[in-house]
Design a protein around this motif. Structure first.
Motif, PDB file in Angstrom:
ATOM      1  N   GLY A  43      20.465  -1.408  10.024  1.00 49.46           N
ATOM      2  CA  GLY A  43      21.027  -0.383   9.160  1.00 49.46           C
ATOM      3  C   GLY A  43      20.362  -0.194   7.823  1.00 49.46           C
ATOM      4  O   GLY A  43      20.816   0.632   7.026  1.00 49.46           O
ATOM      5  N   LEU A  44      19.309  -0.931   7.533  1.00 49.25           N
ATOM      6  CA  LEU A  44      18.631  -0.720   6.257  1.00 49.25           C
ATOM      7  C   LEU A  44      17.742   0.516   6.330  1.00 49.25           C
ATOM      8  O   LEU A  44      17.229   0.870   7.384  1.00 49.25           O
ATOM      9  CB  LEU A  44      17.789  -1.934   5.883  1.00 49.25           C
ATOM     10  CG  LEU A  44      18.541  -3.216   5.529  1.00 49.25           C
ATOM     11  CD1 LEU A  44      17.563  -4.282   5.041  1.00 49.25           C
ATOM     12  CD2 LEU A  44      19.597  -2.969   4.465  1.00 49.25           C
ATOM     13  N   ASP A  45      17.556   1.120   5.189  1.00 52.40           N
ATOM     14  CA  ASP A  45      16.740   2.327   5.053  1.00 52.40           C
ATOM     15  C   ASP A  45      15.320   1.876   4.704  1.00 52.40           C
ATOM     16  O   ASP A  45      15.071   1.393   3.598  1.00 52.40           O
ATOM     17  CB  ASP A  45      17.327   3.186   3.932  1.00 52.40           C
ATOM     18  CG  ASP A  45      17.055   4.658   4.131  1.00 52.40           C
ATOM     19  OD1 ASP A  45      16.540   5.022   5.197  1.00 52.40           O
ATOM     20  OD2 ASP A  45      17.372   5.431   3.215  1.00 52.40           O
ATOM     21  N   VAL A  46      14.373   2.027   5.637  1.00 49.36           N
ATOM     22  CA  VAL A  46      13.059   1.396   5.513  1.00 49.36           C
ATOM     23  C   VAL A  46      11.959   2.444   5.633  1.00 49.36           C
ATOM     24  O   VAL A  46      12.026   3.334   6.492  1.00 49.36           O
ATOM     25  CB  VAL A  46      12.857   0.329   6.620  1.00 49.36           C
ATOM     26  CG1 VAL A  46      11.499  -0.366   6.449  1.00 49.36           C
ATOM     27  CG2 VAL A  46      13.986  -0.693   6.599  1.00 49.36           C
ATOM     28  N   VAL A  47      10.933   2.322   4.792  1.00 51.47           N
ATOM     29  CA  VAL A  47       9.728   3.120   4.937  1.00 51.47           C
ATOM     30  C   VAL A  47       8.549   2.159   5.064  1.00 51.47           C
ATOM     31  O   VAL A  47       8.474   1.150   4.354  1.00 51.47           O
ATOM     32  CB  VAL A  47       9.524   4.100   3.759  1.00 51.47           C
ATOM     33  CG1 VAL A  47       9.383   3.373   2.440  1.00 51.47           C
ATOM     34  CG2 VAL A  47       8.322   5.007   4.011  1.00 51.47           C
ATOM     35  N   MET A  48       7.640   2.455   5.996  1.00 54.86           N
ATOM     36  CA  MET A  48       6.468   1.623   6.241  1.00 54.86           C
ATOM     37  C   MET A  48       5.223   2.423   5.892  1.00 54.86           C
ATOM     38  O   MET A  48       5.046   3.547   6.376  1.00 54.86           O
ATOM     39  CB  MET A  48       6.455   1.178   7.714  1.00 54.86           C
ATOM     40  CG  MET A  48       5.339   0.243   8.080  1.00 54.86           C
ATOM     41  SD  MET A  48       5.628  -0.653   9.640  1.00 54.86           S
ATOM     42  CE  MET A  48       5.911   0.712  10.782  1.00 54.86           C
ATOM     43  N   LEU A  49       4.345   1.847   5.072  1.00 57.09           N
ATOM     44  CA  LEU A  49       3.176   2.542   4.549  1.00 57.09           C
ATOM     45  C   LEU A  49       1.902   1.932   5.108  1.00 57.09           C
ATOM     46  O   LEU A  49       1.700   0.719   5.040  1.00 57.09           O
ATOM     47  CB  LEU A  49       3.144   2.453   3.017  1.00 57.09           C
ATOM     48  CG  LEU A  49       4.420   2.873   2.269  1.00 57.09           C
ATOM     49  CD1 LEU A  49       4.230   2.677   0.770  1.00 57.09           C
ATOM     50  CD2 LEU A  49       4.780   4.315   2.588  1.00 57.09           C
ATOM     51  N   GLU A  50       1.021   2.776   5.645  1.00 58.11           N
ATOM     52  CA  GLU A  50      -0.233   2.322   6.246  1.00 58.11           C
ATOM     53  C   GLU A  50      -1.396   3.081   5.610  1.00 58.11           C
ATOM     54  O   GLU A  50      -1.390   4.315   5.567  1.00 58.11           O
ATOM     55  CB  GLU A  50      -0.203   2.561   7.753  1.00 58.11           C
ATOM     56  CG  GLU A  50      -1.532   2.457   8.470  1.00 58.11           C
ATOM     57  CD  GLU A  50      -2.207   1.113   8.295  1.00 58.11           C
ATOM     58  OE1 GLU A  50      -3.428   1.099   8.015  1.00 58.11           O
ATOM     59  OE2 GLU A  50      -1.532   0.075   8.412  1.00 58.11           O
ATOM     60  N   ALA A  51      -2.394   2.331   5.126  1.00 59.84           N
ATOM     61  CA  ALA A  51      -3.542   2.970   4.484  1.00 59.84           C
ATOM     62  C   ALA A  51      -4.405   3.712   5.487  1.00 59.84           C
ATOM     63  O   ALA A  51      -5.039   4.716   5.155  1.00 59.84           O
ATOM     64  CB  ALA A  51      -4.378   1.933   3.741  1.00 59.84           C
ATOM     65  N   ASP A 108       1.231   7.166   7.488  1.00 57.30           N
ATOM     66  CA  ASP A 108      -0.122   6.637   7.569  1.00 57.30           C
ATOM     67  C   ASP A 108      -1.015   7.366   6.567  1.00 57.30           C
ATOM     68  O   ASP A 108      -0.580   8.285   5.865  1.00 57.30           O
ATOM     69  CB  ASP A 108      -0.669   6.694   9.001  1.00 57.30           C
ATOM     70  CG  ASP A 108      -0.812   8.098   9.538  1.00 57.30           C
ATOM     71  OD1 ASP A 108      -0.654   9.069   8.766  1.00 57.30           O
ATOM     72  OD2 ASP A 108      -1.091   8.241  10.742  1.00 57.30           O
ATOM     73  N   GLU A 109      -2.255   6.872   6.466  1.00 52.78           N
ATOM     74  CA  GLU A 109      -3.198   7.400   5.489  1.00 52.78           C
ATOM     75  C   GLU A 109      -2.558   7.479   4.100  1.00 52.78           C
ATOM     76  O   GLU A 109      -2.726   8.451   3.363  1.00 52.78           O
ATOM     77  CB  GLU A 109      -3.742   8.757   5.940  1.00 52.78           C
ATOM     78  CG  GLU A 109      -4.499   8.645   7.262  1.00 52.78           C
ATOM     79  CD  GLU A 109      -5.103   9.948   7.722  1.00 52.78           C
ATOM     80  OE1 GLU A 109      -4.899  10.968   7.040  1.00 52.78           O
ATOM     81  OE2 GLU A 109      -5.790   9.946   8.762  1.00 52.78           O
ATOM     82  N   THR A 110      -1.798   6.443   3.779  1.00 52.77           N
ATOM     83  CA  THR A 110      -1.091   6.364   2.502  1.00 52.77           C
ATOM     84  C   THR A 110      -1.437   5.040   1.838  1.00 52.77           C
ATOM     85  O   THR A 110      -0.855   3.998   2.150  1.00 52.77           O
ATOM     86  CB  THR A 110       0.437   6.482   2.709  1.00 52.77           C
ATOM     87  OG1 THR A 110       0.736   7.698   3.393  1.00 52.77           O
ATOM     88  CG2 THR A 110       1.173   6.457   1.380  1.00 52.77           C
ATOM     89  N   GLU A 111      -2.396   5.063   0.966  1.00 54.46           N
ATOM     90  CA  GLU A 111      -2.873   3.836   0.335  1.00 54.46           C
ATOM     91  C   GLU A 111      -1.959   3.425  -0.813  1.00 54.46           C
ATOM     92  O   GLU A 111      -1.565   4.249  -1.643  1.00 54.46           O
ATOM     93  CB  GLU A 111      -4.293   4.032  -0.190  1.00 54.46           C
ATOM     94  CG  GLU A 111      -4.895   2.769  -0.778  1.00 54.46           C
ATOM     95  CD  GLU A 111      -6.317   2.976  -1.251  1.00 54.46           C
ATOM     96  OE1 GLU A 111      -6.919   1.999  -1.752  1.00 54.46           O
ATOM     97  OE2 GLU A 111      -6.825   4.102  -1.127  1.00 54.46           O
ATOM     98  N   ILE A 112      -1.618   2.144  -0.841  1.00 54.83           N
ATOM     99  CA  ILE A 112      -0.834   1.591  -1.943  1.00 54.83           C
ATOM    100  C   ILE A 112      -1.786   1.242  -3.078  1.00 54.83           C
ATOM    101  O   ILE A 112      -2.743   0.484  -2.900  1.00 54.83           O
ATOM    102  CB  ILE A 112      -0.056   0.342  -1.484  1.00 54.83           C
ATOM    103  CG1 ILE A 112       0.993   0.734  -0.439  1.00 54.83           C
ATOM    104  CG2 ILE A 112       0.608  -0.359  -2.669  1.00 54.83           C
ATOM    105  CD1 ILE A 112       1.663  -0.441   0.237  1.00 54.83           C
TER     106      ILE A 112
END
Length: 569
Positions: A55-63, A172-176
């Motif tokens: 139930g957590l609200d999660v976003v995953m970021l991939e470079a 995706d294609e989202t660099e931290i």
């Protein structure tokens, strides 16, 4: 704490807030999340999936993006069991599919291999493999899991897609480019804008922005192992069993090609992971790679990665013959030093996954086991933190301790393995020791699975959460640690030139013979002639269990062999 299937529909106390998919969004994203997960490798995707399921609200970021090349993964009994445990514990079949090769083909990808054994062939320059210079371990055949060779490009993409089905947003294609850990939340800066969250899980690996910003790469503990790798994928690889002289083949129920094979030599080793050795597989590739001690094999920048690899392979006739039919399907890749570590792994409102914290070497394939252990412990701690609304440094300190212990143990075992590679007599003794400790750790995890199968209670696995690292509470760990230390001291004496290989090997075998926690009637630990063991034989498994329940040391009987024997065994 039982978590299986806990969702909003059946009493979960977290409201799940789905958001629009950002994949096509070019402007800066808005809104806040419970958790930002950096990276989308196996540990990141599994973590995001479990948090989303609860139930957590999660976003995953991939470079980058999927599918992407990865070298290939050889599973062990423990990594397969941990996939089964994670799926069962959290009620997530998409994870559990990865615990069995048939389930992988049915539900994930047809591009995977089978792993019916783990084998080692020892090579000397200019010579064929001697008849008594190999080892093969065949694991027991249990119906609730099996070991596989994972084509990671397919598996990693599958896990990302599965996480999205549990409500995880994926970009995706989202660099931290920055991570700010505040008192009341975190801000993750990307090329697409800032993202606010209550917590940050860093699964970005060796290029972690957070680790650099927090100074975690400074004053990190030194690792003794010092190795590099050269690797690729190939097609047309012939089974090594067809290359070996008949007298040098193990002659057990499975070929060496039916599992993961390691070519071992002074100063290095080579992995062979075929994806096409399973009758249901549609793959035609194998992952191959040479791993080298950097002192004995310093990099030669004057030649290409492939030229350097082939020059090393040419020193050993049977390795060269094995690779003769293989055609690379992508350029060979050459790495710098593989080892990395950090001074810290967790803190206020954040933690690093185990592979972001550090890495030693792919020998013994223990990295995936540690990943799954870490996901099990870390996600439970994080879910508890959200229930309590408290994200202090102390709350996540167990993650730091777990990763330290995992890395230190791996470094000790692997660095000593490299020391033993200088002479087969030493390698033979060290391999016997490794076989004993891995067999008993397999049994320890199986014990929890058997107890769960008897009761149906996920809480049977909760005692593993109380250990500094899952498995550290096993009753044989003090004896294992002691024999590791004594054998390491012998290898150091040999390395320093104060004992011959024969003298050192004699001392190593004597340590194994003195170990009363090893069942010598099942495998003759301490006898240099003992090399192969086939636990697919039910009679041999029966002897082991009978010994454990009636004749083993008292602590093993009380805390390892105290499980109800399932009918399947």
């Amino acid at each position: 704490m039982e978590r299986t299937g806990k969702t909003e529909a059946d009493g979960g106390d977290r409201q799940h807030r789905r958001r629009d998919n950002w994949d096509a969004v070019e402007s800066a994203p808005t809104g806040s999340y419970d958790v930002v997960v950096g990276g989308s490798g196996m540990s990141a995707s599994l973590t995001a999936m479990i948090l989303g399921k609860h139930g957590l609200d999660v976003v995953m970021l991939e470079a980058g993006s999927h599918p992407r090349f990865a070298v290939g993964e050889a599973m062990l009994p423990q990594s397969s069991m941990w996939m089964w445990i994670l799926g069962e514990y959290h009620g997530i079949p998409e994870i559990q599919y990865l615990s069995d090769t048939d389930d992988i083909v049915d539900n994930v990808t047809s591009s995977c291999g089978i792993k019916h054994s783990i084998g080692f062939a020892y090579h000397e320059p200019g010579r064929r493999v001697a008849p008594d210079h190999s080892h093969q371990l065949i694991p027991p055949d249990l119906p609730f899991y099996s070991e596989s060779h994972l084509l990671r490009s397919e598996i990693d993409r599958y896990l990302v897609e599965a996480a999205q089905r549990y409500g995880v947003e994926y970009l995706d294609e989202t660099e931290i480019t920055g991570v700010d850990i505040g008192r009341d939340g975190v801000t993750v800066t990307t090329g697409r804008g800032d993202i606010e969250a209550a917590f940050y899980v860093d699964g970005t690996g060796g290029n972690s922005v957070l680790a650099e910003e927090m100074g975690y790469r400074e004053d990190a503990p030194a690792l003794e192992t010092d190795s590099r790798a050269i690797f690729t994928h190939v097609e047309g690889l012939a089974p090594f069993d067809e290359v070996l002289d008949e007298a040098a083949r193990p002659g057990q129920s499975n070929r060496l090609h039916d599992g993961t094979l390691h070519h071992v030599f002074d100063g290095g080793w080579m992995w062979i992971i075929p994806f096409d050795n399973f009758e249901r597989s549609e793959a035609n590739k194998a992952s191959v790679g040479v791993v080298l001690d950097r002192t004995q094999y310093p990099v030669d920048e004057s030649v290409s990665a492939e030229q350097e690899a082939r020059r090393i392979i040419a020193e050993f006739p049977d390795i060269e013959r094995h690779l003769e039919s293989a055609v690379p399907v992508r350029p060979w890749v050459r790495t710098g030093r593989l080892q990395r570590t950090a001074s810290q792994s967790s803190g206020h409102r954040h933690y690093l996954t185990n592979n972001t914290y550090g890495f030693v070497d792919p020998l013994y394939a223990v990295g995936l086991v540690n990943t799954l252990e870490s996901v099990f412990v870390s996600t439970n701690l994080l879910l508890d933190a959200f229930e309590d609304g408290e994200f202090s440094v102390a709350r996540f300190a167990p993650i730091d301790e777990m990763h330290r212990r995992q890395l230190a143990t791996n470094d000790r075992v692997i660095s000593n393995a490299y020391k033993s590679m200088g002479d087969f007599r030493l390698w033979n003794a060290w391999t016997q020791m490794w076989l004993g400790q891995v067999l008993f750790h397999d049994l320890y995890v199986q014990r929890h699975c058997f107890n769960y199968l008897a009761t149906g209670r996920p809480a049977e696995f909760d005692s593993l959460l109380a250990e500094s690292s899952p498995g550290d509470g096993a009753p044989f760990v003090p004896q294992k640690t002691e024999i590791h230390q004594r054998m390491a001291e012998v290898l150091d004496v040999y390395r320093d030139g104060d004992a011959s290989a024969g003298e050192a090997a004699g001392l190593l075998f004597a340590e194994l013979r003195r170990a009363d926690w090893l069942p010598k009637h099942v495998y003759a630990w301490g006898d240099e002639r003992a090399r192969h063991v086939d636990f697919s034989d039910p009679e041999l498994v029966g002897k082991l269990i009978q010994w454990g329940m009636t004749e083993s040391p008292d602590q093993l009987r009380a805390e390892l062999f105290d499980f109800p024997v399932p009918e399947m065994v």
